[in-house]
Design a protein around this motif. Structure first.
Motif, PDB file in Angstrom:
ATOM      1  N   SER A 118      62.258  57.744  89.279  1.00 32.10           N
ATOM      2  CA  SER A 118      60.799  57.748  89.220  1.00 32.10           C
ATOM      3  C   SER A 118      60.215  57.683  90.626  1.00 32.10           C
ATOM      4  N   GLY A 171      62.897  53.375  87.196  1.00 32.23           N
ATOM      5  CA  GLY A 171      61.646  52.725  86.861  1.00 32.23           C
ATOM      6  C   GLY A 171      61.797  51.346  86.246  1.00 32.23           C
ATOM      7  N   GLY A 172      62.821  51.145  85.426  1.00 33.75           N
ATOM      8  CA  GLY A 172      63.023  49.838  84.802  1.00 33.75           C
ATOM      9  C   GLY A 172      63.388  48.767  85.815  1.00 33.75           C
ATOM     10  N   ARG A 202      58.987  44.057  90.229  1.00 35.84           N
ATOM     11  CA  ARG A 202      57.549  43.852  90.424  1.00 35.84           C
ATOM     12  C   ARG A 202      56.998  42.763  89.495  1.00 35.84           C
ATOM     13  N   SER A 203      57.627  42.567  88.320  1.00 39.48           N
ATOM     14  CA  SER A 203      57.171  41.515  87.418  1.00 39.48           C
ATOM     15  C   SER A 203      57.500  40.118  87.962  1.00 39.48           C
ATOM     16  N   TYR A 220      58.366  56.560  93.917  1.00 37.36           N
ATOM     17  CA  TYR A 220      58.329  55.236  94.547  1.00 37.36           C
ATOM     18  C   TYR A 220      57.237  55.242  95.602  1.00 37.36           C
ATOM     19  N   LEU A 236      62.521  48.803  88.979  1.00 33.57           N
ATOM     20  CA  LEU A 236      61.311  48.528  89.747  1.00 33.57           C
ATOM     21  C   LEU A 236      60.346  47.651  88.966  1.00 33.57           C
ATOM     22  N   HIS A 237      60.186  47.928  87.672  1.00 31.01           N
ATOM     23  CA  HIS A 237      59.314  47.096  86.835  1.00 31.01           C
ATOM     24  C   HIS A 237      59.821  45.655  86.805  1.00 31.01           C
ATOM     25  N   GLY A 238      61.159  45.490  86.702  1.00 29.26           N
ATOM     26  CA  GLY A 238      61.717  44.139  86.676  1.00 29.26           C
ATOM     27  C   GLY A 238      61.414  43.378  87.949  1.00 29.26           C
TER      28      GLY A 238
END
Length: 218
Positions: free
Chosen positions: A29, A41-42, A48-49, A31, A44-46
């Protein structure tokens, strides 16, 4: 020593095979740190959360930009540790070391190059164990490429090879495809049984918080 460690736990052992099989990705995805870069993406989401709480806790302990950090993680935690190390360095932290264990591919070749140019090769090690399947996903054919520097341990964790570049065909990349589905090598690193829920040293009880253990003959 006025230094802090940022540690990401790994995937719980009972869900590793499902996590590999259900990795829902076809290509990296976009960046936002680099026009040519792509990351999973998963992962990165992890990261950033978790990022706001990590930054808040570092600052509450007196570690702001300019402070020295050591970043580590295993499995899914290794992927988030890689993104964390890069983005913390980008925010002005000094990431002195980054050790990951059983790390999947996080991004494309452009991201791997950006990671190395930002953090340098010294002190950044991606440890792999024999036929651990996780470092082989997501696939290179999907556009993913590993960060350096790989250190590949043999099955008994008694010898290792410092590898060349992100994808060295004489290291973990030499694993035949039919050995990818045995996760035992993913759960044993340097004499320690690693699980997202706990870790053990050899055949003994779980390691207690703050306890020192020998990480094997090497």
């Amino acid at each position: 020593n006025n230094e802090a460690a940022v540690v990401f736990r790994g995937t719980v052992s009972t869900s590793i095979k499902d996590w590999i099989l259900n990795l829902n990705v076809s290509k990296p995805s976009d960046y936002d740190k680099c026009a040519a870069c792509g990351v999973e993406g998963g992962f990165l989401h992890g990261w950033r959360s978790l990022e706001p709480a990590i930054l808040t806790n570092l600052q509450s302990l007196g570690f702001g930009p300019g402070s020295t950090l050591h970043v580590t993680g295993h499995s899914l935690g290794a992927a988030m540790a890689t993104l964390a190390a890069f983005e913390l360095a980008d925010k002005g932290y000094r990431v002195a070391t980054q050790y990951t264990f059983g790390q999947p591919r996080v991004g494309n070749a452009a991201f791997a190059n950006l990671f190395q140019s930002t953090l340098g090769a010294s002190g950044q090690f991606r440890v792999t164990h024999y036929h651990d399947p996780v470092p082989h996903v997501p696939l290179e054919d999907m556009g993913f490429y590993h960060t350096t520097t790989e250190v590949w341990y043999n099955e008994a964790n008694t010898q290792y090879k410092v590898c060349s570049g992100g994808e060295d065909p004489s290291c973990a990349d030499s694993t035949p495809w039919y050995d990818f589905w045995d996760v035992k090598d993913h759960l044993h690193y340097m004499g320690i049984t690693i699980d997202g829920a706990y870790c053990t040293a050899g055949e003994r009880a779980p390691v207690a918080a703050g306890e020192k253990v020998k990480l094997g003959p090497q």
